[in-house]
Design an enzyme around this catalytic site. Structure first.
Site, mmCIF file in Angstrom:
data_model
loop_
_atom_site.group_PDB
_atom_site.id
_atom_site.type_symbol
_atom_site.label_atom_id
_atom_site.label_comp_id
_atom_site.label_asym_id
_atom_site.label_seq_id
_atom_site.Cartn_x
_atom_site.Cartn_y
_atom_site.Cartn_z
ATOM 1 N N HIS A 117 0.869 -1.176 0.000
ATOM 2 C CA HIS A 117 0.000 0.000 0.000
ATOM 3 C C HIS A 117 0.910 1.232 0.000
ATOM 4 O O HIS A 117 2.020 1.196 0.533
ATOM 5 C CB HIS A 117 -0.874 -0.036 1.259
ATOM 6 N N ASP A 194 3.009 -4.603 8.116
ATOM 7 C CA ASP A 194 1.732 -3.926 7.954
ATOM 8 C C ASP A 194 0.632 -4.983 8.066
ATOM 9 O O ASP A 194 0.434 -5.785 7.152
ATOM 10 C CB ASP A 194 1.680 -3.222 6.597
ATOM 11 N N GLN A 197 -4.502 -5.635 6.696
ATOM 12 C CA GLN A 197 -5.414 -6.581 6.052
ATOM 13 C C GLN A 197 -5.387 -7.963 6.695
ATOM 14 O O GLN A 197 -6.092 -8.866 6.241
ATOM 15 C CB GLN A 197 -5.058 -6.698 4.562
ATOM 16 N N LYS A 220 -10.621 -1.185 9.946
ATOM 17 C CA LYS A 220 -10.663 -2.378 9.102
ATOM 18 C C LYS A 220 -11.070 -3.626 9.888
ATOM 19 O O LYS A 220 -11.200 -4.709 9.313
ATOM 20 C CB LYS A 220 -9.322 -2.583 8.398
ATOM 21 N N CYS A 360 -4.674 2.202 -3.944
ATOM 22 C CA CYS A 360 -3.496 2.775 -3.270
ATOM 23 C C CYS A 360 -2.289 1.842 -3.385
ATOM 24 O O CYS A 360 -1.514 1.679 -2.440
ATOM 25 C CB CYS A 360 -3.785 3.084 -1.799
#
Length: 406
Positions: A117, A194, A197, A220, A360
């Site tokens: 991202h 990260d 997700q 999220k 993104c």
């Protein structure tokens, strides 16, 4: 608990006749989270850490209880390793500025993947240019995998920082995190993960993972927007300079000098989003009541069904591995010879919400030689009926585009 039962907890999905398939962008909120936020603002709202009166103490307790709950949820060793931010983007920027700018030297290397991202890419572009260092990429093969050969080729003695997504927001692909972290630590590099997700979909254990830093956004995983998390190993956090300066993150302030508080307070300048933290605690409780193992099983069943239906459509290009075991409930696709923005607009007219664009992640889209994609991203409140609505709408859209192609 079955998918149909879960869906009833989400007021927006009960009030709107839609198939919401854009949870990779943001999730809907269950009534339990909405009620927890409302209860806080009705009964406990005050500025924490600043008042000796009971209301401020109550707000402080709720804020700090969320920190403890997050630490337990991702299995951090110490609750002081949990820092609140406004989202994963801010968390990644904090690390880039506080660690990257201070530690990186000329000609040293930062390694990221082509699937990142922009939030985990643009800060490293800036840091490496500023420090005259190098930015290297791990690329994927034709099956959307980062191979062990690629890892060993790119992570070497010059590597000082590896910053990697755990799951691609475009493809839903899990990266080989264990191999990447092992390779990085073998050459003395630190690893930033990260988890934006991944945290909503799979069980996370940061101690077992052995990442040095781990970030995610609350919105999220069914929490409000404006609350995020940065986990860092305490010995690293303790050595870092603060990213933002202001109230509450200080020890003593003199006219010309300031000393800073210990982590996590050192990184939480100013009044924080306490209502957001309360909502995040409630969202975690909601997931824990379902059980992360069942979350994974429910989504795996949904992904299998969705891909099964997609494979019946000969007018669709789907960008996904053949096997499902390395993928969560995200499917990127296009109707052949149709721009994804047009597809998404038609789907919307049938009450189907998917995202269209570069998500993104422009370098990945460019690497795949695509203009953009449509993305259907699923979560625990989705059902097979939602997938059926998507497939129906895709067939209708294709019929419409057929006429235009003639």
């Amino acid at each position: 608990m079955i998918l149909e039962e879960i869906k009833k907890d989400f007021p927006l999905l009960e009030n709107r006749d839609i198939a919401y398939l854009d949870s990779g962008a943001t999730t809907q909120k269950p009534k339990q989270v909405i009620e927890a936020i409302e209860k806080y603002y009705k009964n406990n709202n005050a500025n924490p850490h600043r008042g000796a009166y009971s209301l401020s103490i109550e707000a402080t307790e709720q804020y700090e209880n969320t920190r403890t709950k997050i630490a337990e949820f991702i299995n951090a060793k110490h609750r002081e390793e949990i820092i609140f931010s406004k989202n994963a983007t801010e968390s990644l920027n904090l690390i880039a500025y506080s660690y990257g700018i201070e530690k990186l030297k000329k000609d040293e290397e930062v390694v990221i993947s082509i699937m990142e991202h922009h939030s985990n890419l643009v800060p490293w572009q800036k840091v490496t240019k500023l420090k005259e260092a190098k930015l290297e990429y791990l690329y994927i093969n034709d099956n959307y995998e980062i191979t062990e050969e690629e890892i060993n080729k790119k992570i070497n003695k010059n590597t000082k920082i590896v910053s990697i997504t755990q799951i691609s927001n475009v493809l839903g692909i899990k990266t080989p995190l264990d191999k990447i972290i092992k390779a990085a630590h073998n050459v003395g590099a630190i690893v930033i993960v990260d988890g934006s997700q991944s945290v909503p979909h799979i069980k996370i254990d940061v101690q077992e993972m052995d990442a040095d830093f781990f970030v995610f956004s609350g919105h999220k995983l069914m929490a409000p927007m404006g609350i995020g998390v940065l986990y860092g190993k305490y010995n690293l956090l303790n050595k870092l300079s603060p990213f933002l300066m202001g109230g509450d993150m200080i020890e003593y302030v003199y006219e010309q000098e300031t000393t800073f508080a210990k982590p996590p307070t050192k990184f939480e300048a100013g009044t924080q989003n306490i209502g957001g933290a309360v909502g995040l605690a409630s969202a975690i409780e909601y997931l824990e009541n379902i059980g992360m193992k069942q979350v994974e099983e429910l989504e795996e069943e949904l992904l299998h069904y969705a891909k099964e239906q997609f494979n019946k459509l000969d007018f669709i290009d789907m960008y996904a591995p053949k096997e499902n075991e390395n993928q969560i409930g995200v499917i990127s696709f296009n109707i052949k010879d149709v721009h994804p923005h047009d597809t998404a607009t038609i789907l919307s007219s049938y009450g189907v919400c998917v995202r269209a664009g570069d998500h993104c992640a422009q370098p990945l889209i460019r690497f795949l030689n695509l203009p953009a994609t449509c993305r259907a991203s699923m979560y625990i409140y989705n059902t097979k009926e939602d997938i059926d609505k998507l497939i129906y709408a895709l067939n209708k859209a294709n019929d419409m585009f057929k006429k235009w192609r003639r």
